[in-house]
Design an enzyme around this catalytic site. Structure first.
Site, PDB file in Angstrom:
ATOM      1  N   ASP A 290      63.604   3.904 -26.942  1.00 26.55           N
ATOM      2  CA  ASP A 290      63.647   4.612 -25.668  1.00 26.55           C
ATOM      3  C   ASP A 290      62.765   3.852 -24.669  1.00 26.55           C
ATOM      4  O   ASP A 290      62.050   2.911 -25.024  1.00 26.55           O
ATOM      5  CB  ASP A 290      63.175   6.063 -25.849  1.00 26.55           C
ATOM      6  CG  ASP A 290      63.804   7.005 -24.825  1.00 26.55           C
ATOM      7  OD1 ASP A 290      64.153   6.543 -23.711  1.00 26.55           O
ATOM      8  OD2 ASP A 290      63.946   8.208 -25.122  1.00 26.55           O
ATOM      9  N   GLU A 491      62.669  15.986 -18.952  1.00 27.56           N
ATOM     10  CA  GLU A 491      61.630  15.542 -19.871  1.00 27.56           C
ATOM     11  C   GLU A 491      60.358  16.381 -19.747  1.00 27.56           C
ATOM     12  O   GLU A 491      60.400  17.590 -19.550  1.00 27.56           O
ATOM     13  CB  GLU A 491      61.397  14.042 -19.696  1.00 27.56           C
ATOM     14  CG  GLU A 491      62.648  13.239 -20.065  1.00 27.56           C
ATOM     15  CD  GLU A 491      62.392  11.769 -20.310  1.00 27.56           C
ATOM     16  OE1 GLU A 491      61.248  11.306 -20.179  1.00 27.56           O
ATOM     17  OE2 GLU A 491      63.366  11.059 -20.645  1.00 27.56           O
TER      18      GLU A 491
END
Length: 599
Positions: A290, A491
């Site tokens: 990521d 997020e």
């Protein structure tokens, strides 16, 4: 360029993929191999990056555009420019360009924005999800990109998590069914396709990415990038199961999770990345980190970077999303190989996997964008598909003989910011990572849809916040539609321990519903606290999730042209004190259970 080009097996489109991979790998220097393992952000890309550092992949952060409101053709111009530079390198290996197309090609202005995954999970319609994948693939390919960072196949266990809406549901069965997005994006592999081998059908398809491996939806207290605490048996049954379905469809890439399993970070987890994903499950594509996920292996992030790189590569990460400090990454990895801390066999394995996907996806034969696909972007057919998805995603939580609404009523009151804010309707990962308010792209708000649906003589009064004068003249209105919900988020900033409807949403609903017969519509990426007065005072209540650009789909259903079909893909809690709810646990007493939905 390479000598004796005619003898280059890797340039022969008729040669078997594995032969092409082997031939190209044999011609590569160590810096060229490590360049293929490096994924950089578009803002640091330049011709020299490709010819001097042999960079193999580029992406853009969500909100990193060529320029604001750049159209797909502008994106294609930019990406083709990068590609031509890569093709001018010694071996002419094309780049693969990745983009966060998580609910349509959401970075690009004018693209069709589909409901976020939590709403799609409510449809329980695997064929619909596959069709959405196919439409998204066309719009991604039209902008010149080759790789969509989707689908997220997290089993979402706690709505306090800021990425909850990126998952399709809370149980493996629902999530596994919705992995049909993979076949939509990449194409449906033939029956004889070897399990675990990457597959991309043709020029109208893109490389998919199953994420985030593994357990990201089950972290303690729903903390983003947190720790998932459970046995391997439960991890396999709840969180790994959807990946098996993705791998069976030939998913080409898998992204590692920021999160940890029982205290051990996934980006350095050899057992899960190599022994389970690659060996046990037979995954033959490549594993991508990521965004700066390797940096997070140290505290503070990015410190002792060389050791972070060693841990990640040896654990099984094949391509690293750097995205900016590519020189440091390349230098450190070359040094690690020289010292023997990372073996050449590990490098070759990573590069083989990356090249395999590039060959399978047709990048070597068709590296540049296909401008014939530009008319598909935001086309009527795709918007009708998104409208269908909205209709099927709506979950009717309450209806006291109130719906469908009378479209020829004399006067309707529409209230709430969410009724006329396209950015709020789309949510996060739309134009920017954290989303935006306002008319951020082309689409139809709920208010637009109501006005387009009601009779010619019906007067629609809209107030973002109802005035005292309006409420005092309540007898003027046949009924009210109140749209409340969350602002966009993504997020960690989306982590929320309270889950109260923002902007005094409950009070607004109650104030209107005490005076006027009211339909409340909740726009959210997760279940929210539904206070008693909201449940008691409203005549009808709809969970609309984050429906995207096609608000007309909501009007289609509330005015009765279509039936409510959505079923909760998650359990709706009574209070946050209950979280996380577990459908398998004793004392499972939600406000609305998994699968609930009136018709």
């Amino acid at each position: 360029m390479v000598d004796n080009e005619k003898s280059c097996v890797y340039k022969n489109p008729d040669a078997p993929v594995e032969a092409r991979v082997k031939d190209l790998l044999s011609r590569m220097t160590l810096p060229e191999k490590i360049g293929q393992m490096t994924l950089i952000e578009r803002t640091v890309a330049s011709p020299a990056v490709f010819t001097d550092f042999f960079i193999g992949s580029v992406l853009n952060a969500c909100g990193s555009w060529p320029f604001e409101d750049a159209k797909s053709s502008d994106w294609a111009d930019m990406i083709d420019g990068f590609q031509r530079s890569a093709l001018a390198s010694r071996l002419g290996i094309p780049i693969i360009y990745g983009i966060d197309a998580v609910h349509g090609n959401n970075d690009v202005y004018g693209a069709t924005i589909f409901p976020h995954n939590i709403g799609l999970g409510a449809t329980r319609d695997a064929d619909l999800i596959a069709r959405i994948g196919a439409a998204t693939a066309l719009e991604v390919k039209a902008c010149g990109a080759h790789w969509a960072f989707a689908p997220c196949v997290a089993a979402v266990r706690d709505p306090r998590w800021g990425r909850y809406y990126e998952g399709y549901g809370e149980i493996a069965q629902i999530v596994s069914e919705m992995t049909s997005l993979v076949s939509g994006l990449q194409g449906q592999p033939p029956k004889e396709h070897k399990n675990g081998y990457p597959f991309v059908a043709g020029r109208k398809n893109v490389v998919a990415c199953a994420k985030h491996f593994v357990g990201d939806g089950g972290t303690n207290k729903g903390i983003n990038e947190g720790n998932t605490i459970l046995s391997y048996d439960k991890l396999e049954r709840i969180h790994i199961a959807p990946y098996k379905k993705c791998i069976a469809q030939g998913v080409s890439t898998v992204m590692a999770s920021y999160s940890s399993w029982n205290g051990n970070k996934l980006h350095s987890h050899y057992f899960l990345l190599t022994e389970i994903l690659k060996q046990k499950l037979g995954f033959k594509g490549y594993v991508i980190s990521d965004w700066e996920g390797v940096d997070r292996l140290s505290v503070p992030p990015g410190s002792n970077y060389r050791n972070c790189v060693k841990l990640a590569i040896n654990a099984g990460i094949d391509m690293v999303m750097v995205p900016f400090k590519y020189k440091e990454f390349i230098h450190d990895l070359i040094d690690l190989v020289a010292s023997g801390e990372v073996t050449m066999a590990r490098i070759d394995d990573a590069v083989e996997r990356i090249l395999r996907v590039k060959f399978v996806s047709g990048l070597f034969e068709y590296p540049l964008s296909d401008r014939s696909l530009l008319p598909t972007v935001g086309c009527k057919e795709h918007r009708e598909l998104a409208r269908e998805a909205v209709r099927k995603s709506l979950v009717l939580l309450k209806n006291e003989y109130f719906l469908p609404l009378h479209r020829n009523a004399e006067r309707i009151l529409v209230v709430g910011k969410h009724a006329d804010d396209l950015g709020y309707q789309c949510g996060g990962w739309t134009k920017k990572m954290y989303g935006q308010s306002g008319r951020i792209t082309i689409g139809t708000t709920l208010l637009d849809a109501i006005k387009a649906t009601v009779g010619e003589k019906t007067e629609v009064i809209y107030e973002e916040t109802p005035s005292k004068e309006t409420l005092a003249s309540w007898r003027r209105f046949s009924y009210a539609i109140v749209a409340v919900g969350e602002p966009p988020y993504a997020e960690t900033p989306g982590d929320n321990s309270e889950l109260i409807i923002p902007f005094n949403g409950s009070d607004m609903v109650t104030a209107v519903a005490e005076k006027i017969p009211t339909l409340a519509i909740l726009f959210s990426g997760r279940p929210m606290v539904l206070e008693l007065q909201v449940l008691e005072k409203t005549r009808a209540l709809v969970a609309a999730w984050l429906p995207g650009t096609e608000g007309q789909g909501i009007a289609d259903v509330i005015f009765g042209d279509y039936e409510f079909r959505g079923k909760l893909p998650v359990s709706w809690f009574k209070s946050v004190d209950q979280l996380p709810l577990d459908i398998e646990a004793n004392g499972y007493l939600p406000l609305f259970p998994l699968g609930f939905g009136l018709s």
